[in-house]
Design an enzyme around this catalytic site. Structure first.
Site, PDB file in Angstrom:
ATOM      1  N   ASP A 115       7.709  59.638 -13.751  1.00  0.00           N
ATOM      2  CA  ASP A 115       8.365  59.340 -12.476  1.00  0.00           C
ATOM      3  C   ASP A 115       7.347  59.038 -11.389  1.00  0.00           C
ATOM      4  O   ASP A 115       6.444  59.837 -11.132  1.00  0.00           O
ATOM      5  CB  ASP A 115       9.221  60.529 -12.028  1.00  0.00           C
ATOM      6  N   MET A 140      10.322  54.660  -8.571  1.00  0.00           N
ATOM      7  CA  MET A 140      11.191  54.976  -7.434  1.00  0.00           C
ATOM      8  C   MET A 140      10.444  54.630  -6.163  1.00  0.00           C
ATOM      9  O   MET A 140      10.050  55.494  -5.376  1.00  0.00           O
ATOM     10  CB  MET A 140      11.596  56.453  -7.468  1.00  0.00           C
ATOM     11  N   HIS A 199       9.256  55.115 -14.525  1.00  0.00           N
ATOM     12  CA  HIS A 199      10.400  54.933 -13.623  1.00  0.00           C
ATOM     13  C   HIS A 199       9.863  54.802 -12.205  1.00  0.00           C
ATOM     14  O   HIS A 199       9.392  55.778 -11.615  1.00  0.00           O
ATOM     15  CB  HIS A 199      11.331  56.149 -13.777  1.00  0.00           C
ATOM     16  N   GLY A 206      14.608  61.933  -6.455  1.00  0.00           N
ATOM     17  CA  GLY A 206      13.640  62.467  -5.506  1.00  0.00           C
ATOM     18  C   GLY A 206      13.172  63.870  -5.833  1.00  0.00           C
ATOM     19  O   GLY A 206      12.026  64.222  -5.581  1.00  0.00           O
ATOM     20  N   PHE A 207      14.047  64.677  -6.400  1.00  0.00           N
ATOM     21  CA  PHE A 207      13.692  66.066  -6.695  1.00  0.00           C
ATOM     22  C   PHE A 207      14.289  66.494  -8.031  1.00  0.00           C
ATOM     23  O   PHE A 207      15.388  66.068  -8.396  1.00  0.00           O
ATOM     24  CB  PHE A 207      14.193  67.012  -5.599  1.00  0.00           C
ATOM     25  N   GLY A 216      15.669  69.484 -10.808  1.00  0.00           N
ATOM     26  CA  GLY A 216      16.486  70.686 -10.759  1.00  0.00           C
ATOM     27  C   GLY A 216      17.830  70.540 -10.097  1.00  0.00           C
ATOM     28  O   GLY A 216      18.489  71.536  -9.786  1.00  0.00           O
ATOM     29  N   SER A 247      10.762  64.608 -18.891  1.00  0.00           N
ATOM     30  CA  SER A 247      10.213  64.114 -17.639  1.00  0.00           C
ATOM     31  C   SER A 247       8.983  64.930 -17.261  1.00  0.00           C
ATOM     32  O   SER A 247       9.086  66.125 -16.962  1.00  0.00           O
ATOM     33  CB  SER A 247      11.264  64.210 -16.524  1.00  0.00           C
ATOM     34  N   ASP A 285      19.374  60.109 -16.394  1.00  0.00           N
ATOM     35  CA  ASP A 285      18.336  60.968 -15.825  1.00  0.00           C
ATOM     36  C   ASP A 285      18.914  61.781 -14.676  1.00  0.00           C
ATOM     37  O   ASP A 285      19.413  61.222 -13.703  1.00  0.00           O
ATOM     38  CB  ASP A 285      17.181  60.090 -15.330  1.00  0.00           C
ATOM     39  N   MET A 337      21.064  57.004 -12.827  1.00  0.00           N
ATOM     40  CA  MET A 337      20.704  58.264 -12.190  1.00  0.00           C
ATOM     41  C   MET A 337      21.953  59.129 -12.076  1.00  0.00           C
ATOM     42  O   MET A 337      22.957  58.713 -11.483  1.00  0.00           O
ATOM     43  CB  MET A 337      20.113  58.016 -10.806  1.00  0.00           C
ATOM     44  N   MET A 370       7.072  58.198  -7.352  1.00  0.00           N
ATOM     45  CA  MET A 370       7.796  58.249  -6.081  1.00  0.00           C
ATOM     46  C   MET A 370       6.838  57.954  -4.930  1.00  0.00           C
ATOM     47  O   MET A 370       5.695  58.412  -4.937  1.00  0.00           O
ATOM     48  CB  MET A 370       8.415  59.634  -5.867  1.00  0.00           C
ATOM     49  N   HIS A 410       8.652  60.408 -20.090  1.00  0.00           N
ATOM     50  CA  HIS A 410       9.225  59.822 -18.880  1.00  0.00           C
ATOM     51  C   HIS A 410       8.303  60.128 -17.714  1.00  0.00           C
ATOM     52  O   HIS A 410       7.992  61.292 -17.425  1.00  0.00           O
ATOM     53  CB  HIS A 410      10.621  60.393 -18.629  1.00  0.00           C
TER      54      HIS A 410
END
Length: 215
Positions: free
Chosen positions: A34, A67, A65, A141-142, A144, A7, A174, A136, A36, A32
């Site tokens: 992302d 979001m 992806h 959203g975040f 870690g 990612s 993911d 998911m 958002m 990947h």
């Protein structure tokens, strides 16, 4: 063999071109990407200009992806900017079939995504139309975050569904993926592992690829 999709949200954007080159050389299979919007998820990330730049410097498969709310408004743009795979959230649109067909109209691989709190059975009427399903395994959203164990049951359900109905969509996961959680996902039927922090926190990117592929 399971596919590995680092990612890019977790990479060093100051040296993005070099990072992408290193990802390719590590033996990873996909990039990947992302997206958002700060509405569907409580964060804002990269968008079209970065994707267009990526497309110019790599021939790797780009897995986008989305979001975002009302993804139909942006699907065409992200397909035209260089995505090879595009996934939209089941929760983000009232017309998931329309969104999937919109992606397919660009000859791109189309995927549906569900959050941890969404029952996987909700997808039963769309699975014959998709190329992949993204589960998911954290709340989006975040990066870690810790892996949510109950999402493993969704992978199992999807694997059984495709076998029982002679479907061939891939299962992607993911969130919170490392060598241990990745193994659990693969055992339940996952085909693609998205890894962000775990992957990019290694000094040698070959190492997480080997571990995630069980080599």
């Amino acid at each position: 063999m399971v596919k590995i999709a680092p990612s890019l949200l977790a990479c060093d954007f100051a040296i993005l071109k070099e990072e992408v080159t290193s990802v390719r050389e590590s033996g990873a299979d996909l990039l990947h990407f992302d997206v958002m919007d700060g509405q569907f998820v409580p964060n804002i990330s990269v968008g079209l200009p970065i994707l267009e730049s990526l497309r110019k410097v790599t021939d790797m498969t780009i897995d986008t992806h989305l979001m975002i709310e009302n993804p139909e408004q942006m699907i065409d743009l992200f397909c035209e900017a260089g995505s090879d795979m595009v996934s939209v959230h089941y929760e983000a649109t009232n017309h998931i079939h329309r969104a999937i067909q919109q992606i397919k109209s660009h000859n791109k691989l189309a995927g549906v995504v569900i959050n941890p709190g969404t029952p996987v059975e909700s997808l039963s009427q769309i699975l014959q139309d998709v190329d992949f399903v993204l589960i998911m395994t954290v709340n989006p959203g975040f990066g870690g975050q810790g892996f949510i164990d109950s999402t493993l049951d969704k992978i199992t359900w999807l694997d059984h569904f495709r076998k029982n109905n002679n479907l061939n969509f891939e299962i992607e996961v993911d969130g919170g993926i490392n060598d241990q959680t990745g193994k659990l996902c693969v055992e339940q039927g996952a085909d693609i592992l998205v890894a962000g922090s775990y992957y990019f926190n290694h000094d040698d990117y070959n190492e997480p690829v080997r571990k995630l592929k069980g080599e």
